[in-house]
Scaffold this active site. Structure first.
Site, PDB file in Angstrom:
ATOM      1  N   ILE A 142       0.749  -1.250   0.044  1.00  0.00           N
ATOM      2  CA  ILE A 142      -0.087   0.076   0.163  1.00  0.00           C
ATOM      3  C   ILE A 142       0.874   1.272  -0.078  1.00  0.00           C
ATOM      4  O   ILE A 142       0.604   2.336  -0.588  1.00  0.00           O
ATOM      5  CB  ILE A 142      -0.823  -0.162   1.223  1.00  0.00           C
ATOM      6  CG1 ILE A 142      -2.124   0.991   0.829  1.00  0.00           C
ATOM      7  CG2 ILE A 142      -0.513   0.266   2.514  1.00  0.00           C
ATOM      8  CD1 ILE A 142      -3.015   0.667  -0.343  1.00  0.00           C
ATOM      9  N   ASP A 183     -10.317  -7.615   6.972  1.00  0.00           N
ATOM     10  CA  ASP A 183      -9.308  -6.479   6.524  1.00  0.00           C
ATOM     11  C   ASP A 183      -9.825  -5.702   5.610  1.00  0.00           C
ATOM     12  O   ASP A 183      -9.964  -4.479   5.735  1.00  0.00           O
ATOM     13  CB  ASP A 183      -7.918  -7.111   6.258  1.00  0.00           C
ATOM     14  CG  ASP A 183      -7.050  -6.186   5.663  1.00  0.00           C
ATOM     15  OD1 ASP A 183      -6.239  -5.406   6.518  1.00  0.00           O
ATOM     16  OD2 ASP A 183      -6.989  -5.520   4.415  1.00  0.00           O
ATOM     17  N   LYS A 238      -5.422   1.909   8.062  1.00  0.00           N
ATOM     18  CA  LYS A 238      -6.602   0.890   8.498  1.00  0.00           C
ATOM     19  C   LYS A 238      -6.367  -0.301   8.820  1.00  0.00           C
ATOM     20  O   LYS A 238      -5.329  -0.851   7.867  1.00  0.00           O
ATOM     21  CB  LYS A 238      -8.013   1.268   7.749  1.00  0.00           C
ATOM     22  CG  LYS A 238      -8.027   1.182   6.429  1.00  0.00           C
ATOM     23  CD  LYS A 238      -7.474  -0.113   5.562  1.00  0.00           C
ATOM     24  CE  LYS A 238      -8.279  -1.230   6.108  1.00  0.00           C
ATOM     25  NZ  LYS A 238      -7.967  -2.499   5.314  1.00  0.00           N
ATOM     26  N   SER A 251      12.076   0.917   6.985  1.00  0.00           N
ATOM     27  CA  SER A 251      11.475  -0.434   6.617  1.00  0.00           C
ATOM     28  C   SER A 251      12.604  -1.168   6.744  1.00  0.00           C
ATOM     29  O   SER A 251      13.654  -0.848   6.422  1.00  0.00           O
ATOM     30  CB  SER A 251      10.922  -0.287   5.136  1.00  0.00           C
ATOM     31  OG  SER A 251       9.745  -1.101   4.996  1.00  0.00           O
ATOM     32  N   ARG A 252      12.506  -2.454   7.040  1.00  0.00           N
ATOM     33  CA  ARG A 252      13.300  -3.561   7.118  1.00  0.00           C
ATOM     34  C   ARG A 252      14.102  -3.785   5.955  1.00  0.00           C
ATOM     35  O   ARG A 252      15.025  -4.231   5.786  1.00  0.00           O
ATOM     36  CB  ARG A 252      12.964  -4.714   7.922  1.00  0.00           C
ATOM     37  CG  ARG A 252      12.296  -4.472   9.430  1.00  0.00           C
ATOM     38  CD  ARG A 252      11.540  -5.610   9.841  1.00  0.00           C
ATOM     39  NE  ARG A 252      10.467  -6.087   8.821  1.00  0.00           N
ATOM     40  CZ  ARG A 252       9.619  -6.809   8.771  1.00  0.00           C
ATOM     41  NH1 ARG A 252       9.574  -7.600   9.882  1.00  0.00           N
ATOM     42  NH2 ARG A 252       8.788  -7.087   7.988  1.00  0.00           N
TER      43      ARG A 252
HETATM   44  P1  NAP Z   1       2.387  -5.772   3.345  1.00  0.00           P
HETATM   45  O1  NAP Z   1       2.860  -5.269   1.861  1.00  0.00           O
HETATM   46  O2  NAP Z   1       2.286  -6.843   3.884  1.00  0.00           O
HETATM   47  O3  NAP Z   1       3.265  -4.753   4.563  1.00  0.00           O
HETATM   48  C1  NAP Z   1       3.835  -3.440   4.403  1.00  0.00           C
HETATM   49  C2  NAP Z   1       5.162  -3.501   4.958  1.00  0.00           C
HETATM   50  O4  NAP Z   1       5.155  -3.544   6.005  1.00  0.00           O
HETATM   51  C3  NAP Z   1       5.980  -4.734   4.451  1.00  0.00           C
HETATM   52  O5  NAP Z   1       6.600  -4.792   3.290  1.00  0.00           O
HETATM   53  C4  NAP Z   1       6.938  -4.622   5.350  1.00  0.00           C
HETATM   54  O6  NAP Z   1       8.049  -3.863   5.195  1.00  0.00           O
HETATM   55  C5  NAP Z   1       6.564  -4.076   6.548  1.00  0.00           C
HETATM   56  N1  NAP Z   1       6.097  -5.069   7.623  1.00  0.00           N
HETATM   57  C6  NAP Z   1       5.568  -6.273   7.693  1.00  0.00           C
HETATM   58  N2  NAP Z   1       5.403  -6.701   8.743  1.00  0.00           N
HETATM   59  C7  NAP Z   1       6.046  -6.034   9.631  1.00  0.00           C
HETATM   60  C8  NAP Z   1       6.443  -6.027  11.108  1.00  0.00           C
HETATM   61  N3  NAP Z   1       5.984  -7.373  11.794  1.00  0.00           N
HETATM   62  N4  NAP Z   1       7.014  -5.291  11.641  1.00  0.00           N
HETATM   63  C9  NAP Z   1       7.677  -4.256  10.961  1.00  0.00           C
HETATM   64  N5  NAP Z   1       7.464  -3.917   9.678  1.00  0.00           N
HETATM   65  C10 NAP Z   1       6.514  -5.021   8.975  1.00  0.00           C
HETATM   66  O7  NAP Z   1       1.034  -5.100   3.523  1.00  0.00           O
HETATM   67  P2  NAP Z   1       0.139  -3.841   2.899  1.00  0.00           P
HETATM   68  O8  NAP Z   1      -0.699  -4.634   1.921  1.00  0.00           O
HETATM   69  O9  NAP Z   1       1.002  -2.490   2.367  1.00  0.00           O
HETATM   70  O10 NAP Z   1      -0.822  -3.363   4.023  1.00  0.00           O
HETATM   71  C11 NAP Z   1      -0.324  -2.712   5.158  1.00  0.00           C
HETATM   72  C12 NAP Z   1      -1.648  -2.011   5.630  1.00  0.00           C
HETATM   73  O11 NAP Z   1      -2.166  -1.172   4.559  1.00  0.00           O
HETATM   74  C13 NAP Z   1      -2.816  -2.945   6.264  1.00  0.00           C
HETATM   75  O12 NAP Z   1      -3.179  -2.501   7.448  1.00  0.00           O
HETATM   76  C14 NAP Z   1      -3.790  -2.917   5.334  1.00  0.00           C
HETATM   77  O13 NAP Z   1      -5.028  -3.054   5.854  1.00  0.00           O
HETATM   78  C15 NAP Z   1      -3.767  -1.515   4.625  1.00  0.00           C
HETATM   79  N6  NAP Z   1      -4.331  -1.353   3.307  1.00  0.00           N
HETATM   80  C16 NAP Z   1      -3.861  -2.533   2.303  1.00  0.00           C
HETATM   81  C17 NAP Z   1      -4.302  -2.388   1.015  1.00  0.00           C
HETATM   82  C18 NAP Z   1      -3.728  -3.399  -0.225  1.00  0.00           C
HETATM   83  O14 NAP Z   1      -4.550  -3.467  -1.220  1.00  0.00           O
HETATM   84  N7  NAP Z   1      -2.844  -4.338   0.052  1.00  0.00           N
HETATM   85  C19 NAP Z   1      -5.186  -1.434   0.609  1.00  0.00           C
HETATM   86  C20 NAP Z   1      -5.739  -0.350   1.670  1.00  0.00           C
HETATM   87  C21 NAP Z   1      -5.030  -0.624   2.904  1.00  0.00           C
HETATM   88  P3  NAP Z   1       9.500  -4.411   5.430  1.00  0.00           P
HETATM   89  O15 NAP Z   1       9.868  -6.013   5.498  1.00  0.00           O
HETATM   90  O16 NAP Z   1      10.723  -3.696   4.689  1.00  0.00           O
HETATM   91  O17 NAP Z   1       9.875  -4.041   6.765  1.00  0.00           O
END
Ligand code: NAP
Length: 303
Positions: free
Chosen positions: A11, A165, A87, A33-34
């Site tokens: 996101i 979610d 969110k 970010s990690r």
């Molecule tokens: P994601 O790609 O799995 O996670 C985002 C980044 O967060 C990861 O690339 C990772 O980066 C970091 N991360 C993951 N686990 C972690 C941990 N335990 N500790 C610290 N950093 C961590 O997820 P996403 O889809 O972007 O979703 C993130 C949020 O956005 C959620 O709350 C979701 O509901 C919301 N969202 C998502 C979407 C969608 O379409 N996917 C749409 C709207 C809102 P590093 O490994 O580089 O640290």
């Protein structure tokens, strides 16, 4: 204002970076970010290192999954910076209330964002419904988890909320547009045999209001809210980007395009006014469903 993004994943790349880059209010000054980074932007792997190196970053926007987010938010507030939350704003209601209290005590702004509330026709739907007598509401939020959360195991782990979610996006729209609040009467939650969180959920609320969330939909995706009133039927589709009244076009825009720019404009306004916004009503409905819902086991899910 200088802003930092934390948690560079799906996101952050899809929505946050383009919205910040296009906005006159913000300059992306650093990321944390990690593993993830954005080309040309100073990148850190430790939040406190980033904040010490950039005392001029006033706002930190947290884009990681919900389970680790609280600890990051707590540190941002403790460092006297304003904080913006993806969110859902927390994995429990208590976390959200604690963060709100901390922000108030520290004199910083906190913004629990709900991007679907900023879909193009959602405010118009709320305005149209304001003086109507509602007889029935039905939400259909069916999408393909493999498209929107590819290999993101966290969505099925405790705190990941499963299909809630995306479902919470629908609840954020529902809680914005309905003129009177509703509360949960019952729910059925379908858990894959090998997972901790549901892949499908059906909800029944007061006010003849129902919702159907499913993550197993392939092909066209469905993000619809239908509201029947004594003065006609309102139908939001495409997550709130399109609206019809009694089948007639009442406005349509590209899906999702304006949602994140609107959130960043609101954050700029909250900081300027020294205000905060933390509406947990969508998360409350999710918590109620986990407390009241009947659990059903369904076929195992693998990516
Ligand atoms: P994601 O790609 O799995 O996670 C985002 C980044 O967060 C990861 O690339 C990772 O980066 C970091 N991360 C993951 N686990 C972690 C941990 N335990 N500790 C610290 N950093 C961590 O997820 P996403 O889809 O972007 O979703 C993130 C949020 O956005 C959620 O709350 C979701 O509901 C919301 N969202 C998502 C979407 C969608 O379409 N996917 C749409 C709207 C809102 P590093 O490994 O580089 O640290």
């Amino acid at each position: 204002m200088k802003i930092a993004l934390v948690g560079i994943g799906k996101i952050a790349r899809d929505q946050h970076v383009p919205s910040i880059t296009a906005s006159p209010d913000w300059a992306l000054a650093a990321t944390c970010s990690r593993a993830g980074h954005i080309d040309g932007i100073p990148a850190y792997t430790d939040l406190e290192d980033m904040m010490s190196a950039h005392p001029d970053i006033q706002v930190v926007s947290l884009c990681m999954p919900p389970v680790p987010r609280y600890e990051f938010a707590r540190k941002v507030i403790a460092a006297g910076r304003h904080v913006m939350l993806e969110k859902p704003p927390g994995v429990t209601l208590s976390e959200c209330h604690a963060l709100e209290d901390m922000a108030r005590a520290a004199g910083v702004s906190i913004f629990a964002t709900w991007h679907s509330r900023e879909a193009a026709r959602v405010s118009a739907a709320r305005d149209w419904l304001q003086d109507k007598e509602i007889t029935k509401t039905h939400i259909t939020w069916r999408e393909d988890v493999r498209t929107w959360h590819p290999n993101q195991d966290w969505v099925f782990e405790p705190g990941g909320m499963g299909v809630m979610d995306p479902g919470i996006n629908a609840l954020s729209v529902m809680t914005k547009i309905l003129p009177s609040p509703v509360h949960l009467l019952g729910a059925e939650l379908e858990f894959p045999a090998n997972r901790q969180m549901p892949i499908a959920v059906q909800l029944q609320f007061t006010g003849n209001t129902t919702a159907d969330f499913d993550w197993r939909q392939t092909g066209p995706q469905t993000w619809d809210v239908e509201v029947w009133t004594t003065a006609g039927k309102l139908h939001l589709t495409q997550g709130g980007a399109h609206m019809t009244i009694d089948g007639k076009d009442a406005g349509h825009d590209p899906a999702i395009a304006g949602e994140y720019p609107a959130l960043y404009a609101q954050m700029a306004d909250l900081v300027a006014r020294g205000a905060s916004e933390m509406d947990v009503s969508p998360l409350r409905h999710v918590a109620d469903a986990f407390m009241l819902g009947k659990r059903v086991q369904v076929e195992a899910f693998d990516w």
